[in-house]
Scaffold this active site. Structure first.
Site, short mmCIF file in Angstrom:
data_model
loop_
_atom_site.label_atom_id
_atom_site.label_comp_id
_atom_site.label_asym_id
_atom_site.label_seq_id
_atom_site.Cartn_x
_atom_site.Cartn_y
_atom_site.Cartn_z
N LYS A 1 -24.00 17.89 11.74
CA LYS A 1 -25.26 18.34 12.38
C LYS A 1 -26.04 17.16 12.91
O LYS A 1 -26.63 17.23 13.99
CB LYS A 1 -26.12 19.11 11.36
CG LYS A 1 -25.74 20.57 11.21
CD LYS A 1 -26.56 21.46 12.14
CE LYS A 1 -25.97 22.85 12.24
NZ LYS A 1 -26.11 23.62 11.02
N LYS B 1 -11.62 23.10 14.17
CA LYS B 1 -11.87 24.18 13.20
C LYS B 1 -12.45 25.41 13.88
O LYS B 1 -13.41 25.32 14.64
CB LYS B 1 -12.85 23.70 12.14
CG LYS B 1 -13.19 24.75 11.10
CD LYS B 1 -14.32 24.30 10.19
CE LYS B 1 -14.86 25.42 9.33
NZ LYS B 1 -15.35 26.58 10.04
N LYS C 1 -17.51 30.43 12.40
CA LYS C 1 -18.40 31.52 12.84
C LYS C 1 -19.51 31.01 13.74
O LYS C 1 -19.92 31.70 14.67
CB LYS C 1 -19.02 32.20 11.61
CG LYS C 1 -18.08 33.14 10.90
CD LYS C 1 -18.83 33.88 9.78
CE LYS C 1 -18.38 33.38 8.42
NZ LYS C 1 -19.23 32.35 7.84
P1 ATP Z 1 -20.01 28.68 9.70
O1 ATP Z 1 -19.48 28.17 11.02
O2 ATP Z 1 -21.25 29.49 9.84
O3 ATP Z 1 -20.11 27.61 8.65
P2 ATP Z 1 -17.40 29.40 8.79
O4 ATP Z 1 -16.55 30.10 9.76
O5 ATP Z 1 -17.19 27.93 8.59
O6 ATP Z 1 -18.91 29.71 9.17
P3 ATP Z 1 -17.92 29.79 6.01
O7 ATP Z 1 -18.72 30.97 5.59
O8 ATP Z 1 -18.61 28.47 6.10
O9 ATP Z 1 -17.25 30.15 7.41
O10 ATP Z 1 -16.66 29.63 5.08
C1 ATP Z 1 -16.11 30.74 4.39
C2 ATP Z 1 -14.72 30.40 3.91
O11 ATP Z 1 -13.83 30.37 5.02
C3 ATP Z 1 -14.61 29.02 3.25
O12 ATP Z 1 -13.70 29.15 2.18
C4 ATP Z 1 -14.03 28.16 4.34
O13 ATP Z 1 -13.29 27.08 3.80
C5 ATP Z 1 -13.12 29.15 5.05
N1 ATP Z 1 -12.94 28.76 6.43
C6 ATP Z 1 -13.89 28.73 7.39
N2 ATP Z 1 -13.36 28.35 8.56
C7 ATP Z 1 -12.02 28.10 8.33
C8 ATP Z 1 -10.93 27.66 9.13
N3 ATP Z 1 -11.08 27.43 10.41
N4 ATP Z 1 -9.73 27.53 8.55
C9 ATP Z 1 -9.54 27.80 7.22
N5 ATP Z 1 -10.54 28.21 6.41
C10 ATP Z 1 -11.77 28.37 6.95
MG MG Z 2 -18.59 26.81 7.36
#
Ligand code: ATP
Ligand code: MG
Length: 352
Positions: A116, A203, A206
């Site tokens: 960030k 990566k 969301k």
């Molecule tokens: P944000 O972007 O809002 O942080 P996010 O997609 O990273 O959302 P999180 O809620 O932070 O999702 O993570 C939820 C779970 O999903 C965690 O266990 C995280 O490790 C897993 N996760 C998130 N993105 C990935 C990815 N691209 N590949 C594998 N695991 C993921």
């Molecule tokens: Mg995340």
């Protein structure tokens, strides 16, 4: 409540719809582990979402939608304890206590915080409050989530490896200073997955607008997959692989994400067939994209159907949240009270 059963805990932030990274990085393990004779705790991390979401109207609805998707994927509130993080406010108290043994320097090296900070330097007019105290302290709150239920195993994706290690460090430091109080979880296995984004970034996330979602309908899936960049120019290479027996050759990132999806969804012979086509070169990306889109839509169909089941309405979700919060509260309170005692302020005189 003390028990010899293995304790498993993990959470997902309600910052958007569940995507394939969430599913194969985390949810798929939740589903497997809930079949074990273990205490599984899965929560929707609404406190954590506050570091990202700025529109207050979104967060509660996003929480309910995420829970409905959990259920649609097969998480069962009778087998696992499924709760909302903010229904366990003593987690915030534990985070405060853990903050007393956490160095700021340690937090400043956190990947989410550093990321960030970098983005803010690129875009100083960024919306919201990107460098909040809450964001810096995110790993402390995550440590509290984990330690409060005395978790043994924390199934998360590879992007959370550093945060999980921080939780272990914080617990070890607390125990060193105040005596053995907190249970230290096991480290994350080396085979954890990190699914790249559909834009070819490292990566899928969301909050990054680069996701393939479990609730995407076939037209959306096709549109998103068609838009994946499949340049054949030499680009930064993806050499990671979770399936050593089917090692991916070096590929440009957009192509790598298509193959990664294929390896997760398609039968092995179809995957190996496309791998051979890649090795031989030629123009086959149109066909590859069509096939990936087909596997994705087939995978999504039953999830979408269950998601739309009228039995899984808001009232159903709220009812099991109420019941499940009661199941996790005793163990959580026990941990917080033990930490208060260890630190010398003593047990709460107010809590019954
Ligand atoms: P944000 O972007 O809002 O942080 P996010 O997609 O990273 O959302 P999180 O809620 O932070 O999702 O993570 C939820 C779970 O999903 C965690 O266990 C995280 O490790 C897993 N996760 C998130 N993105 C990935 C990815 N691209 N590949 C594998 N695991 C993921
Ligand atoms: Mg995340």
């Amino acid at each position: 409540m003390s028990t010899a059963k293995e304790v498993i805990l993990s959470g997902i932030r309600p910052t958007g719809r569940l995507h394939y990274g969430n599913y194969f990085g985390a949810l798929t393990h939740f589903l497997r582990l809930q079949e074990r004779d273990a205490n599984c705790y899965y929560f929707v991390a609404d406190y954590h979402a506050l570091t990202t979401i700025t529109d207050r109207r979104e967060i509660y609805q996003a929480t309910l939608e995420m829970l409905r998707t959990y259920v649609a994927c097969g998480l069962d509130p009778h087998k696992s304890v499924i709760y909302r993080q903010s229904d366990l406010p003593c987690t915030a108290e534990l985070a405060l206590l853990l903050g007393m043994v956490t160095n700021i320097g340690h937090l400043e090296r956190g990947t989410t915080y550093k990321d960030k900070l970098g983005r803010l330097q690129d875009d100083p007019k960024m919306e919201g409050n990107p460098l909040s105290y809450g964001l810096l302290g995110y790993p402390v709150l995550m440590a509290a989530d984990i330690l409060i239920v005395k978790a043994d195993l924390v199934p998360v994706g590879d992007d959370q490896r550093q945060h999980l290690e921080m939780a272990c460090d914080i617990a070890a430091k607390f125990n060193h200073r105040f005596g053995e109080t907190l249970h230290i979880p096991k480290a994350l296995g080396r085979d954890a997955l990190r699914l790249p984004g559909l834009d070819g970034s490292a990566k899928m996330g969301k909050s990054d607008n680069n996701t393939l979602d479990l609730l995407d309908d076939p037209a959306t899936v096709l549109r998103k997959i068609k838009a994946v960049p499949t340049t054949t120019d030499p680009l930064p290479l993806d050499t990671e692989s979770n399936e050593p027996e089917m090692v991916l050759p070096k590929m440009p990132p957009g192509v790598a994400v298509l193959y990664r999806l294929l390896s997760l969804l398609a039968p092995e012979d179809a995957y190996l067939d496309f791998l051979e086509q890649y090795r031989q070169g030629g123009k086959f990306y149109g066909n590859l994209k069509k096939e990936v889109a087909r596997y994705v839509s087939e995978f999504n169909a039953p999830i979408i159907e269950s998601y739309n089941d009228p039995a899984h309405d808001d009232a159903f979700i709220e009812e099991f949240l109420r019941e499940n919060a009661k199941r996790v509260a005793p163990v959580a309170l026990e941990t917080v009270e033990a930490c208060r005692e260890a630190m010398g302020i003593g047990r709460s005189l107010y809590r019954a």
